[in-house]
Design an enzyme around this catalytic site. Sequence first.
Site, PDB file in Angstrom:
ATOM      1  N   SER A  90       0.834  -1.213   0.000  1.00 16.66           N
ATOM      2  CA  SER A  90       0.000   0.000   0.000  1.00 16.66           C
ATOM      3  C   SER A  90       0.863   1.255   0.000  1.00 16.66           C
ATOM      4  O   SER A  90       0.434   2.311  -0.453  1.00 16.66           O
ATOM      5  CB  SER A  90      -0.894   0.025   1.240  1.00 16.66           C
ATOM      6  OG  SER A  90      -0.082   0.072   2.412  1.00 16.66           O
ATOM      7  N   THR A  93       2.186   1.645   5.304  1.00 15.54           N
ATOM      8  CA  THR A  93       2.324   0.880   6.557  1.00 15.54           C
ATOM      9  C   THR A  93       3.282   1.591   7.505  1.00 15.54           C
ATOM     10  O   THR A  93       4.426   1.893   7.140  1.00 15.54           O
ATOM     11  CB  THR A  93       2.797  -0.554   6.230  1.00 15.54           C
ATOM     12  OG1 THR A  93       1.757  -1.139   5.449  1.00 15.54           O
ATOM     13  CG2 THR A  93       3.036  -1.392   7.459  1.00 15.54           C
ATOM     14  N   GLU A 212      -4.462 -15.457   6.958  1.00 20.41           N
ATOM     15  CA  GLU A 212      -5.119 -14.298   6.338  1.00 20.41           C
ATOM     16  C   GLU A 212      -6.234 -14.689   5.367  1.00 20.41           C
ATOM     17  O   GLU A 212      -7.234 -14.005   5.275  1.00 20.41           O
ATOM     18  CB  GLU A 212      -4.079 -13.421   5.635  1.00 20.41           C
ATOM     19  CG  GLU A 212      -3.154 -12.730   6.626  1.00 20.41           C
ATOM     20  CD  GLU A 212      -2.261 -11.695   5.968  1.00 20.41           C
ATOM     21  OE1 GLU A 212      -2.761 -10.701   5.446  1.00 20.41           O
ATOM     22  OE2 GLU A 212      -1.033 -11.911   5.963  1.00 20.41           O
ATOM     23  N   HIS A 228      14.301 -30.228  18.854  1.00 20.23           N
ATOM     24  CA  HIS A 228      14.887 -29.952  20.168  1.00 20.23           C
ATOM     25  C   HIS A 228      13.889 -29.310  21.126  1.00 20.23           C
ATOM     26  O   HIS A 228      14.268 -28.900  22.211  1.00 20.23           O
ATOM     27  CB  HIS A 228      16.126 -29.064  19.997  1.00 20.23           C
ATOM     28  CG  HIS A 228      17.187 -29.745  19.181  1.00 20.23           C
ATOM     29  ND1 HIS A 228      18.167 -30.528  19.733  1.00 20.23           N
ATOM     30  CD2 HIS A 228      17.378 -29.795  17.832  1.00 20.23           C
ATOM     31  CE1 HIS A 228      18.934 -31.018  18.765  1.00 20.23           C
ATOM     32  NE2 HIS A 228      18.460 -30.590  17.602  1.00 20.23           N
ATOM     33  N   LYS A 319      -5.556  -1.503  12.306  1.00 21.42           N
ATOM     34  CA  LYS A 319      -4.802  -0.363  11.758  1.00 21.42           C
ATOM     35  C   LYS A 319      -5.577   0.938  11.999  1.00 21.42           C
ATOM     36  O   LYS A 319      -4.995   1.972  12.326  1.00 21.42           O
ATOM     37  CB  LYS A 319      -4.549  -0.547  10.249  1.00 21.42           C
ATOM     38  CG  LYS A 319      -3.459  -1.566   9.937  1.00 21.42           C
ATOM     39  CD  LYS A 319      -3.159  -1.643   8.441  1.00 21.42           C
ATOM     40  CE  LYS A 319      -2.117  -2.690   8.126  1.00 21.42           C
ATOM     41  NZ  LYS A 319      -1.800  -2.839   6.709  1.00 21.42           N
TER      42      LYS A 319
HETATM   43  C1  F6R Z   1      -3.105  -7.958   3.737  1.00 22.75           C
HETATM   44  C2  F6R Z   1      -1.777  -8.422   4.110  1.00 22.75           C
HETATM   45  C3  F6R Z   1      -1.081  -7.744   5.260  1.00 22.75           C
HETATM   46  C4  F6R Z   1      -0.293  -6.508   4.768  1.00 22.75           C
HETATM   47  C5  F6R Z   1       0.390  -5.789   5.931  1.00 22.75           C
HETATM   48  C6  F6R Z   1       1.273  -4.630   5.487  1.00 22.75           C
HETATM   49  O1  F6R Z   1      -3.470  -8.645   2.588  1.00 22.75           O
HETATM   50  O2  F6R Z   1      -1.262  -9.315   3.495  1.00 22.75           O
HETATM   51  O3  F6R Z   1      -0.226  -8.683   5.865  1.00 22.75           O
HETATM   52  O4  F6R Z   1       0.658  -6.909   3.832  1.00 22.75           O
HETATM   53  O5  F6R Z   1      -0.571  -5.336   6.843  1.00 22.75           O
HETATM   54  O6  F6R Z   1       0.619  -3.786   4.589  1.00 22.75           O
HETATM   55  P1  F6R Z   1       1.352  -3.385   3.231  1.00 22.75           P
HETATM   56  O7  F6R Z   1       1.637  -4.665   2.511  1.00 22.75           O
HETATM   57  O8  F6R Z   1       0.378  -2.523   2.494  1.00 22.75           O
HETATM   58  O9  F6R Z   1       2.595  -2.659   3.629  1.00 22.75           O
END
Ligand code: F6R
Length: 324
Positions: A90, A93, A212, A228, A319
């Site tokens: 995206s 993040t 997911e 182990h 988020k």
């Molecule tokens: C959602 C997913 C999540 C995102 C993660 C980080 O499909 O796979 O694991 O990848 O929350 O978001 P991005 O990838 O947008 O940085």
Amino acid sequence: MTYDKENMLDKLDKFRNQVEEAFKIAKKAKLPKINKNKISNIVVCGMGGSSAGGLLLQSFTKDIPIFVNRNYNLPRYINKNSLVFCVSYSGNTEETLSAYNEAKKRKATVIAITSGGKLAEKEKNLIQIPEGFQPRIALGYTFIPLLISLSRYRLIANQDQPVRDAIRGLVPKTNSKEGFMLAKKLFNMIPVFYASEDMHGVAYICKTLTNENAKQPAFCHFFPEMNHNEINGFKKNAKKIHVVMIKDKQDIMSIKKRMEITKKIIKESSGGVSELHTKGKSLLARMLHTLHIAMYCSYYLALMNKIDPTPVPVIEDLKAKLKK
Ligand code: F6R
């Protein structure tokens, strides 16, 4: 609830096209100049689906230290001699953006891999990938540019042929069938994926795809370490666990032997053991082939669980709460 299962299935059926396109994007991308001899480490910053490419890269290449940074901050050794990839599908993040800012402050060479967002706005060394995917299904777009960039910098061997071999193995019909058969075994069970340490990245991504897409618990561990500790936990409450052993032809004899003995030990106490044999000429081909099967498996498991595989409302909600 409206199910977006057609869309997800379409993306899985076209995973081969995704890898092909990612290869073209990576070959054409403008990379910043580096002095290869001065690069002392490589860092891939990314979270969740966007960290998967880094984990594969780490499993794949043992030529140079690769660290996958799934955190807000960076280890102290990151400096101007580090090559830092910031991967966020995206581009928004917060952990990845924070690590990005720190990498810039430390004067590392930074390359962003994203479909847009703040990361694309901030970074001029950008490998832009298409929008419209769930990050975990965009593995081709997030992994192949990492691999090809390192190969173009000659930090690892040329990867053109292994990528072509890998593309040949991404056959929707057979991989979908194998994924479905595995999903049938995993339905109503807690999947636990085991592989050699070299394939640990693959086992981990199998786990997270299950979490997911199918929205259920799943876990992973690796050989020989699990011998182990974890193996000792199969005495009690293990009947809900279905173990998937990911076996690769490159597994060394000692690992093969451990897998066989482990299988015998846990067969009765667990809910079952299945084997997933990696197929393909190169390690890269075998990794992607196995993950294509795992994508289908988690997709079918979602349908069996009567859950839409595509959205991840719990992650989105979390988020949103963090932003308040
Ligand atoms: C959602 C997913 C999540 C995102 C993660 C980080 O499909 O796979 O694991 O990848 O929350 O978001 P991005 O990838 O947008 O940085």
